[in-house]
Scaffold this motif. Structure first.
Motif, PDB file in Angstrom:
ATOM      1  N   SER A 165       0.816  -1.215   0.000  1.00  0.00           N
ATOM      2  CA  SER A 165       0.000   0.000   0.000  1.00  0.00           C
ATOM      3  C   SER A 165       0.846   1.260   0.000  1.00  0.00           C
ATOM      4  N   ASP A 166       2.058   1.191   0.591  1.00  0.00           N
ATOM      5  CA  ASP A 166       2.926   2.360   0.589  1.00  0.00           C
ATOM      6  C   ASP A 166       3.468   2.639  -0.813  1.00  0.00           C
TER       7      ASP A 166
ATOM      8  N   SER B 288      -5.456   5.214  -3.486  1.00  0.00           N
ATOM      9  CA  SER B 288      -6.023   6.479  -3.970  1.00  0.00           C
ATOM     10  C   SER B 288      -5.217   7.107  -5.104  1.00  0.00           C
ATOM     11  N   SER B 289      -4.034   6.551  -5.408  1.00  0.00           N
ATOM     12  CA  SER B 289      -3.204   7.098  -6.486  1.00  0.00           C
ATOM     13  C   SER B 289      -3.784   6.741  -7.845  1.00  0.00           C
ATOM     14  N   TRP B 290      -3.343   7.470  -8.877  1.00  0.00           N
ATOM     15  CA  TRP B 290      -3.875   7.205 -10.217  1.00  0.00           C
ATOM     16  C   TRP B 290      -3.483   5.824 -10.703  1.00  0.00           C
ATOM     17  N   TYR B 291      -2.231   5.405 -10.379  1.00  0.00           N
ATOM     18  CA  TYR B 291      -1.814   4.072 -10.837  1.00  0.00           C
ATOM     19  C   TYR B 291      -2.430   2.973  -9.988  1.00  0.00           C
ATOM     20  N   GLY B 292      -2.700   3.263  -8.706  1.00  0.00           N
ATOM     21  CA  GLY B 292      -3.419   2.285  -7.890  1.00  0.00           C
ATOM     22  C   GLY B 292      -4.843   2.105  -8.383  1.00  0.00           C
ATOM     23  N   THR B 293      -5.481   3.229  -8.736  1.00  0.00           N
ATOM     24  CA  THR B 293      -6.833   3.183  -9.299  1.00  0.00           C
ATOM     25  C   THR B 293      -6.843   2.448 -10.631  1.00  0.00           C
TER      26      THR B 293
ATOM     27  N   VAL C 203       1.997   1.357  -3.707  1.00  0.00           N
ATOM     28  CA  VAL C 203       0.847   1.509  -4.617  1.00  0.00           C
ATOM     29  C   VAL C 203      -0.359   1.958  -3.789  1.00  0.00           C
ATOM     30  N   PRO C 204      -0.427   3.241  -3.431  1.00  0.00           N
ATOM     31  CA  PRO C 204      -1.576   3.720  -2.652  1.00  0.00           C
ATOM     32  C   PRO C 204      -2.876   3.539  -3.436  1.00  0.00           C
TER      33      PRO C 204
END
Length: 284
Positions: free
Chosen positions: A226-227, A232-237, A229-230
């Motif tokens: 999670s740190d 809420s990040s664009w790439y996490g989304t 690839v958050p």
């Protein structure tokens, strides 16, 4: 959104090809007066698919959290089973699909008044129900947390709708002879991609069943990035929306993903290498 676009495109193109075969055969055999029955069957199939999607969306409301997770997890597993069957069925059945449908038309035309409508409804309805179920499961897997509540995003539905519209346009162009689409290549690439997407839906379904208390190991994580690839990040989304990737994945989820994607993907590629020469021979 991309994953749902491809789901809508692939399933929509399958349905569009079925309809184009039915319509073209009636036109070429001089039976245009039977076309309204085909369109009636298609309309009924679309109505049933929409009603099924609505039932999936609004049916579980009002239940406890555990009951909703149990239903969602179970339906996700069913969706994976359906899409897997669809991928393998299309890779094999595409060879004789046209001849099979033409035979059904001839038998239905000689039967009752609504026999042709039933043929069209069954041919298109199967695709519609599969699409509604898999899109529902993929949309549930692609939810976002907003203000502590899990709210489905509208992007998956928009992506699916765009895919279906493109499929309808392609089906019409194929019917009119404006383009020649290499169906074996199309179904091979989209099939391989959907196997990865289905693996994500399967993992999400396992997570739902863990949250419902049906399966163990909810807090037994295989990894937590999670740190890096958050969510809420664009790439996490993006990873969540396309591949249903979860930064915090349990060991059972990871095992289910691997045990599905690796053997199913290998078997699909092996079968594709067997059937592709036959498909290419028919296309030429």
């Amino acid at each position: 959104m991309l994953a749902n676009f491809l789901i809508g495109l692939r399933e929509g193109l399958e349905a569009a090809l079925v309809v184009s075969i039915l319509v073209a055969y009636l036109v070429k055999s001089g039976r245009r007066e039977l076309l309204p029955r085909i369109w009636a069957g298609v309309a009924l199939a679309v109505t049933v698919a929409l009603a099924f999607g609505a039932a999936l969306t609004f049916g579980p409301r009002g239940l406890t959290f555990e009951a909703q997770e149990a239903i969602g997890g179970t339906l996700s597993l069913v969706a994976v089973a359906f899409v897997t069957w669809m991928i393998f069925w299309m890779s094999a059945a595409a060879r004789g699909l046209g001849a099979e449908l033409r035979g059904q038309i001839d038998r239905a035309a000689e039967g009752g008044r609504w026999s042709l409508a039933v043929v069209a409804m069954l041919a298109v309805g199967r695709e519609g129900l599969e699409t509604a179920l898999f899109l529902w499961a993929a949309t549930q897997a692609g939810t976002r947390e907003t203000a502590g509540a899990v709210t489905p995003t509208w992007e998956p539905l928009l992506g699916a709708l765009l895919g279906i519209l493109v499929a309808v346009a392609l089906g019409y162009l194929i019917y009119r002879g404006a383009i020649r689409l290499n169906l074996s290549v199309f179904f091979t690439w989209t099939g391989a991609f959907l196997i990865v997407v289905a693996g994500g839906v399967l993992a999400y379904g396992i997570h739902d069943l863990q949250e419902a208390g049906i399966l163990p190991g909810l807090h037994n994580l295989a990894f937590d990035v999670s740190d890096l690839v958050p969510p809420s990040s664009w790439y996490g989304t993006l990873l969540k929306g396309v591949f249903n990737f979860s930064p915090a994945t349990t060991k059972l989820e990871a095992a289910a993903w691997l045990l599905y994607v690796v053997p199913v993907g290998a078997l699909f590629l092996f079968r594709t290498r067997i059937f592709r020469p036959a498909l290419q021979t028919q296309e030429h």
